[in-house]
Write a protein that holds these residues in place. Sequence first.
Motif, mmCIF file in Angstrom:
data_model
loop_
_atom_site.group_PDB
_atom_site.id
_atom_site.type_symbol
_atom_site.label_atom_id
_atom_site.label_comp_id
_atom_site.label_asym_id
_atom_site.label_seq_id
_atom_site.Cartn_x
_atom_site.Cartn_y
_atom_site.Cartn_z
ATOM 1 N N VAL A 11 0.839 -1.206 0.000
ATOM 2 C CA VAL A 11 0.000 0.000 0.000
ATOM 3 C C VAL A 11 0.869 1.250 0.000
ATOM 4 C CG1 VAL A 11 -1.641 1.344 1.367
ATOM 5 C CG2 VAL A 11 -1.972 -1.120 1.106
ATOM 6 N N HIS A 12 1.922 1.242 0.817
ATOM 7 C CA HIS A 12 2.766 2.433 0.920
ATOM 8 C C HIS A 12 3.586 2.661 -0.351
ATOM 9 C CE1 HIS A 12 1.800 2.022 5.208
ATOM 10 N NE2 HIS A 12 2.025 3.319 5.255
ATOM 11 N N ILE A 835 21.267 10.479 7.442
ATOM 12 C CA ILE A 835 19.927 10.852 7.895
ATOM 13 C C ILE A 835 19.320 9.746 8.746
ATOM 14 C CG2 ILE A 835 17.555 11.256 7.079
ATOM 15 C CD1 ILE A 835 18.719 12.746 4.721
ATOM 16 N N LEU A 836 19.597 8.491 8.378
ATOM 17 C CA LEU A 836 18.950 7.364 9.044
ATOM 18 C C LEU A 836 19.568 7.025 10.400
ATOM 19 C CD1 LEU A 836 18.275 4.920 6.064
ATOM 20 C CD2 LEU A 836 16.668 6.435 7.222
ATOM 21 N N SER A 900 8.428 8.466 2.471
ATOM 22 C CA SER A 900 9.675 7.702 2.550
ATOM 23 C C SER A 900 9.982 7.334 4.000
ATOM 24 C CB SER A 900 10.837 8.512 1.969
ATOM 25 O OG SER A 900 10.631 8.783 0.604
ATOM 26 N N MET A 901 9.746 8.289 4.899
ATOM 27 C CA MET A 901 9.975 8.022 6.314
ATOM 28 C C MET A 901 9.086 6.880 6.799
ATOM 29 S SD MET A 901 9.764 10.705 9.520
ATOM 30 C CE MET A 901 7.975 10.713 9.633
ATOM 31 N N THR A 902 7.833 6.862 6.343
ATOM 32 C CA THR A 902 6.909 5.805 6.738
ATOM 33 C C THR A 902 7.361 4.455 6.202
ATOM 34 O OG1 THR A 902 5.130 7.452 6.620
ATOM 35 C CG2 THR A 902 4.486 5.150 6.787
ATOM 36 N N ILE A 903 7.802 4.437 4.935
ATOM 37 C CA ILE A 903 8.289 3.170 4.355
ATOM 38 C C ILE A 903 9.551 2.712 5.067
ATOM 39 C CG2 ILE A 903 9.266 2.142 2.266
ATOM 40 C CD1 ILE A 903 7.381 3.943 0.637
ATOM 41 N N PHE A 904 10.462 3.655 5.314
ATOM 42 C CA PHE A 904 11.707 3.298 5.999
ATOM 43 C C PHE A 904 11.457 2.791 7.411
ATOM 44 C CE2 PHE A 904 14.237 5.858 2.877
ATOM 45 C CZ PHE A 904 15.117 4.836 2.543
ATOM 46 N N GLY A 910 12.813 -3.436 11.558
ATOM 47 C CA GLY A 910 13.519 -4.710 11.444
ATOM 48 C C GLY A 910 14.988 -4.582 11.789
ATOM 49 N N LEU A 911 15.627 -3.485 11.338
ATOM 50 C CA LEU A 911 17.037 -3.242 11.658
ATOM 51 C C LEU A 911 17.225 -3.053 13.154
ATOM 52 C CD1 LEU A 911 19.953 -2.720 10.745
ATOM 53 C CD2 LEU A 911 19.332 -0.317 10.371
#
Length: 931
Positions: A11-12, A835-836, A900-904, A910-911
């Motif tokens: 969906v995302h 950024i991450l 993108s933030m939501t997908i990441f 998980g990370l």
Amino acid sequence: MLLYIILGLLVHFVFFASIFDIYFTSPLVHGMTPQFTPLPPPAKRLVLFVADGLRADKLYELDENGNPRAPFIRNIIMNEGSWGISHTRVPTESRPGHVALIAGFYEDVSAVAKGWKENPVEFDSLINETKYTWSWGSADILAMFAKGASGNHVYTYSYDAESEDFGAQDVAKLDTWVFDNMKEFFHAARNNQSLFSKLNEEKIVFFLHLLGIDTNGHAHRPSSREYMDNIKIVDEGVKEITSMLKDFYGNDGKTAFIFTSDHGMTDWGFHGAGHPSETCTPFVTWGAGIKYPQKVSAQKFDDTYLEEWKLENWKRQDVNQADIAPLMACLIGVPFPLNSVGILPVDILNSTDLFKAESMFTNAVQILEQFKVKMTQKKEATLPFLFTPFKLLSDSKQMNILRKARSYIKQKKYDEAVSLCKELINLSLKGLSYYHTYDRFFLAFNVVLGFVGWISYASLLIIKSHCNLTRSVGKEVKKPSHLLPCCFVAIGVLVALFLLVQACPWTYYVYCLLPLPIWCAFLREFPVLQGFVTLLLTFPPSRFVGYLLLFILGVEVLVLSFFYRYMLTAGLIVFAGWPFITPLWTRAKSTSLSWIFFCLLLAVFPLMPVVGRKPDIFLVMSAGLLVLLLSLFVVTSVIKRKDSFVNEELVLHLLQMVSMVLSMCVVYGTHKSLLKKQGLPLLNQTASWMILASSFVMPLLSPLILFDRLFSILLSSMSTYLLLSTGYEALFPLVLSCLMFVWIHMEQETLQQSGISCKQKVSSIQFAYNTDITQLRDLYLDDLRRAFFLVFFLVTAFFGTGNIASVNSFDLASVYCFLTVFSPYMMGALMMWKILIPFVLVMCAFEAVQLTTQLSSKSLFLMVIITSDIMALHFFFLVKDYGSWLDIGTSISHFVIVISMTIFLVFLNGLAQLLTTKKLRLCGRPKSHLI
């Protein structure tokens, strides 16, 4: 749960991709007939200078001594040609900029991600229409047009990619290389009869791509001495080439010159969005077919550039970037590029009125051809009773305008003919836009329907798992009926047939069919929905409305933070007052004081200067020293815990401290080397990549005790983050992590006050227990607060490091410890990891919060995703493709960043689980702690 994750990701990704289908699809159509002016052109040849990354203000303004920065160009403006500003469009990147200049159309935004070296779509260009084209410059740009050209008439000369080194001693050599090679080429032509004859043909183009200014801008910023000096070098080179060509062709007056740029650059040396510093580029043209300077007493523009540049008395003639393509085609008499949407700037032409009128008529017919093809395609792909034509330009009106324009030309009413052709062009462009956006509402409705369905379904999943709302109706629930799925399948078949009949692209099937299974799953949980409504009815209306307004206010603060960074400061100040409205202040005063202190300290960062500040190596070194001092304190305190600390763990801490010291040395050494323009030392580069690689492994060797593992993650992350820092942002992860440690303690204190038993203290909890939580508790309002806290901290993690809500919010100087030779994907990946890193620190802390609060990590994480999705939906409706290019670029940037933030978040979750729950063993030795 895996099925839910896959569905959520799908969906995302669809929601993310939809913006390009809805707002920014490729404008290209095929099947038009080439159009050219049926009169002899004023020029036989054209020279196109493209100074990559050159801002208009930096070229036109006077230097600190009041002298022109580019004396030859300024002399052209005052004595020989026409000038103005070329207004570019988003995205302000090299590829779409050159496509607009040479092909005359604005490439869709998504094409930037499809490669610098290859053409994602086939298109016609000025170069394709010439008899011969010779080009010099960067292979990335030249290959684009050489590949798309038919025949064997385009010749390219380029330097090695390794020459594009931001840390090199003199990157202006990229431009001197172009000028020197062109001079050598013409010198050799005097002794080569075949080449000499080609050079004396008509309809030829010389294309000089000058990359030095862009490279210096990235490396040193546009305000630097290097950038300014490079402009002078280019100015001198243009002067020499102009003189050489006049001499070579015997001063025949048949050479036209155009000097411009593909895009500008922000003050911090980046580009891609729609700020005026990126979209305003110089446009200077002179030679055959070009008007001489026109002196005027007054000019009206919406800016103050004329006064600033001391050019208020020379007529300024602005153009859109795509207008340059038909101008070049008109000057040398080749067909206008088939997909060009540029409008010929006839006021610049120094030719007969007949030539201007005929050229404008050709331009009008060429754009009208695109309109006709676009209309035909849409009409053939739409059911007759659903097709709505563009009423302002019917077939009869087209013929009427063309007939009238041709009649005016025959009657020598050239001004009227030009005016009528401009009207036809404007109507054709509106019609093109109409058919280009014909399906926009239909697509947006289906995409929003699917996304709202996902948010609703995810909310029901949480309610179903934790709120026990179906207990009262559980006995009445019958075996699920097959009627509902059958109805949705039938609707799906009808929708698919509807799309098939209209020959819609495959993406339309995704947008239209994806909502069906989501809403079907939602409606199958109707008893849960019933129970939830029943529960809401038991709430006092004032209380329910109050909580709802509070949630809306929180989301709006997050949305506003994308426009005003200080909203995060206000939010953190409010967070600091949290202990005062709860019993925390009396029961855990020291923890509360720590919370208040670090909230207020973190609140300072959103107020700091954004990207573009000057590098401050002192702050980077200070951040490293603070981390080392904190490490010494932690090591000392941990050594005292003899029962849980052995030599292997001590060695790990010391190795991480050594890695931190090495990072500081690399940053300092690289900074000094680049200042001396000696490039990036190989030893420093090797050490940087080794530190980056080890930062993923080191945390996995530490104990699974909550505090030890989180601190190990912080040390490893900071050693990498220092290498990617240029100033105060190096301090941010340290302050953020301290606040995260306090947050974990605060949440456990809150849980104890809620009456839920906590089996262990934070200091003894192990991440291994994360997988052992089997007793799920009901949801509380505090859980919604925790989810909101996480989203707020994630947004703060982005803006707190000096980023702004724009896709150009990056500073290439951040990656100079790793590489200085231009490599867009590698540099982009490194900047993305920078950024991450704060995101990872927040997510790891959130893992600890989930563990200490004894709530299912999946449910709490779903609440976070839902909150983020509501923000994304908000920005989806704010996306625009009209207005100023700054507004358009900003709206795109906002949506891309949020989604993108939501997908990441899914991958970061998980990370974070990997970093917190997994442990590597060295040499098969057993774990050093007891479970």
